[in-house]
Write a protein that holds these residues in place. Structure first.
Motif, mmCIF file in Angstrom:
data_model
loop_
_atom_site.group_PDB
_atom_site.id
_atom_site.type_symbol
_atom_site.label_atom_id
_atom_site.label_comp_id
_atom_site.label_asym_id
_atom_site.label_seq_id
_atom_site.Cartn_x
_atom_site.Cartn_y
_atom_site.Cartn_z
ATOM 1 N N TYR A 158 0.827 -1.205 0.000
ATOM 2 C CA TYR A 158 0.000 0.000 0.000
ATOM 3 C C TYR A 158 0.861 1.255 0.000
ATOM 4 O O TYR A 158 0.439 2.297 -0.467
ATOM 5 C CB TYR A 158 -0.942 0.025 1.205
ATOM 6 C CG TYR A 158 -2.107 -0.911 1.054
ATOM 7 C CD1 TYR A 158 -3.133 -0.630 0.162
ATOM 8 C CD2 TYR A 158 -2.188 -2.075 1.800
ATOM 9 C CE1 TYR A 158 -4.203 -1.485 0.015
ATOM 10 C CE2 TYR A 158 -3.256 -2.933 1.667
ATOM 11 C CZ TYR A 158 -4.259 -2.637 0.778
ATOM 12 O OH TYR A 158 -5.310 -3.484 0.620
ATOM 13 N N ARG A 162 4.167 1.258 -1.328
ATOM 14 C CA ARG A 162 4.954 1.255 -2.563
ATOM 15 C C ARG A 162 4.132 1.483 -3.821
ATOM 16 O O ARG A 162 4.658 1.922 -4.832
ATOM 17 C CB ARG A 162 5.704 -0.066 -2.702
ATOM 18 C CG ARG A 162 6.874 -0.172 -1.765
ATOM 19 C CD ARG A 162 7.673 -1.373 -2.084
ATOM 20 N NE ARG A 162 6.894 -2.568 -1.719
ATOM 21 C CZ ARG A 162 7.350 -3.781 -1.702
ATOM 22 N NH1 ARG A 162 8.577 -4.014 -2.066
ATOM 23 N NH2 ARG A 162 6.593 -4.785 -1.333
ATOM 24 N N TYR A 163 2.851 1.165 -3.782
ATOM 25 C CA TYR A 163 2.003 1.281 -4.966
ATOM 26 C C TYR A 163 0.817 2.200 -4.683
ATOM 27 O O TYR A 163 0.214 2.121 -3.626
ATOM 28 C CB TYR A 163 1.473 -0.096 -5.398
ATOM 29 C CG TYR A 163 2.565 -1.025 -5.838
ATOM 30 C CD1 TYR A 163 3.094 -0.947 -7.122
ATOM 31 C CD2 TYR A 163 3.073 -1.985 -4.975
ATOM 32 C CE1 TYR A 163 4.106 -1.799 -7.524
ATOM 33 C CE2 TYR A 163 4.086 -2.836 -5.373
ATOM 34 C CZ TYR A 163 4.601 -2.743 -6.651
ATOM 35 O OH TYR A 163 5.591 -3.582 -7.051
ATOM 36 N N SER A 164 0.488 3.043 -5.655
ATOM 37 C CA SER A 164 -0.693 3.895 -5.516
ATOM 38 C C SER A 164 -1.853 3.283 -6.294
ATOM 39 O O SER A 164 -1.674 2.375 -7.100
ATOM 40 C CB SER A 164 -0.394 5.315 -5.981
ATOM 41 O OG SER A 164 -0.038 5.335 -7.333
ATOM 42 N N LYS A 165 -3.032 3.822 -6.054
ATOM 43 C CA LYS A 165 -4.242 3.246 -6.620
ATOM 44 C C LYS A 165 -4.394 3.604 -8.096
ATOM 45 O O LYS A 165 -4.221 4.745 -8.485
ATOM 46 C CB LYS A 165 -5.449 3.749 -5.836
ATOM 47 C CG LYS A 165 -6.716 2.983 -6.125
ATOM 48 C CD LYS A 165 -7.858 3.485 -5.279
ATOM 49 C CE LYS A 165 -7.773 2.895 -3.916
ATOM 50 N NZ LYS A 165 -8.983 3.146 -3.129
ATOM 51 N N HIS A 212 -4.158 -1.225 -5.972
ATOM 52 C CA HIS A 212 -2.842 -0.607 -5.765
ATOM 53 C C HIS A 212 -1.827 -1.310 -6.661
ATOM 54 O O HIS A 212 -1.132 -2.222 -6.234
ATOM 55 C CB HIS A 212 -2.440 -0.707 -4.294
ATOM 56 C CG HIS A 212 -3.218 0.203 -3.417
ATOM 57 N ND1 HIS A 212 -2.785 1.461 -3.094
ATOM 58 C CD2 HIS A 212 -4.424 0.064 -2.819
ATOM 59 C CE1 HIS A 212 -3.666 2.048 -2.321
ATOM 60 N NE2 HIS A 212 -4.678 1.222 -2.136
ATOM 61 N N LYS A 259 3.301 2.041 -9.466
ATOM 62 C CA LYS A 259 4.408 2.448 -8.605
ATOM 63 C C LYS A 259 4.136 3.836 -8.054
ATOM 64 O O LYS A 259 3.838 4.763 -8.789
ATOM 65 C CB LYS A 259 5.721 2.452 -9.376
ATOM 66 C CG LYS A 259 6.215 1.083 -9.700
ATOM 67 C CD LYS A 259 7.566 1.165 -10.381
ATOM 68 C CE LYS A 259 8.051 -0.221 -10.721
ATOM 69 N NZ LYS A 259 9.342 -0.198 -11.386
ATOM 70 N N ALA A 260 4.248 3.975 -6.749
ATOM 71 C CA ALA A 260 3.875 5.230 -6.089
ATOM 72 C C ALA A 260 4.942 6.301 -6.238
ATOM 73 O O ALA A 260 4.622 7.481 -6.241
ATOM 74 C CB ALA A 260 3.597 4.985 -4.616
ATOM 75 N N LYS A 285 7.295 8.726 -10.291
ATOM 76 C CA LYS A 285 6.379 9.031 -11.395
ATOM 77 C C LYS A 285 6.862 10.245 -12.163
ATOM 78 O O LYS A 285 6.545 10.416 -13.319
ATOM 79 C CB LYS A 285 4.974 9.308 -10.859
ATOM 80 C CG LYS A 285 4.280 8.118 -10.299
ATOM 81 C CD LYS A 285 2.902 8.529 -9.846
ATOM 82 C CE LYS A 285 2.390 7.605 -8.800
ATOM 83 N NZ LYS A 285 1.194 8.120 -8.162
ATOM 84 N N GLU A 321 4.697 12.995 -5.144
ATOM 85 C CA GLU A 321 4.905 11.818 -5.995
ATOM 86 C C GLU A 321 3.807 10.775 -5.758
ATOM 87 O O GLU A 321 3.307 10.182 -6.702
ATOM 88 C CB GLU A 321 6.262 11.180 -5.692
ATOM 89 C CG GLU A 321 7.424 11.894 -6.274
ATOM 90 C CD GLU A 321 7.723 11.452 -7.679
ATOM 91 O OE1 GLU A 321 7.529 10.273 -8.000
ATOM 92 O OE2 GLU A 321 8.136 12.306 -8.457
ATOM 93 N N TYR A 322 3.445 10.557 -4.507
ATOM 94 C CA TYR A 322 2.470 9.519 -4.185
ATOM 95 C C TYR A 322 1.075 9.892 -4.683
ATOM 96 O O TYR A 322 0.366 9.065 -5.222
ATOM 97 C CB TYR A 322 2.438 9.271 -2.678
ATOM 98 C CG TYR A 322 1.636 8.052 -2.299
ATOM 99 C CD1 TYR A 322 2.208 6.794 -2.343
ATOM 100 C CD2 TYR A 322 0.306 8.160 -1.918
ATOM 101 C CE1 TYR A 322 1.488 5.673 -2.012
ATOM 102 C CE2 TYR A 322 -0.427 7.051 -1.581
ATOM 103 C CZ TYR A 322 0.159 5.807 -1.632
ATOM 104 O OH TYR A 322 -0.567 4.698 -1.308
#
Length: 101
Positions: free
Chosen positions: A6, A8-11, A18, A21-22, A25, A92-93
């Motif tokens: 949750y 490391r990865y965004s929705k 998810h 990659k969070a 970007k 970034e997230y």
């Protein structure tokens, strides 16, 4: 999915899982294409927003640092640097994604 995924990865805007990659970007000089690992859709961050945030965050926090110095509130520079890094990582997230053609 464990808790670290949750972070490391965004929705994904498409499948709502998810899988994107969070971080990273927005890269130096260009915005890479990020791919959802579940639905395989391609996304990118708006280049104008990316450039604006790369300029706005350090300048605004630098001005805040100077204003605090003028009012004789001394905050070490390394704390301001950490705040800039954290603010950039938050951007970034939560950076809004556009579908890549």
């Amino acid at each position: 999915m464990n808790f670290l995924n949750y972070i490391r990865y965004s929705k994904c805007p498409n499948c709502k899982k998810h899988g994107i990659k969070a971080f990273f970007k927005t890269s130096h000089g260009h915005n890479p294409i990020v791919v959802c690992k579940y639905c395989k859709k391609k996304y990118t961050v708006n280049i104008a927003l990316s450039i604006f945030m790369k300029i706005f965050l350090p300048v605004s926090l630098g001005l805040l640092f100077l204003c605090l110095r003028i009012k004789n509130i001394v905050i070490p520079f390394w704390i301001i640097a950490i705040v800039v890094i954290i603010a950039y990582e938050i951007f970034e997230y939560f950076a809004p994604l556009e579908e890549h053609n």
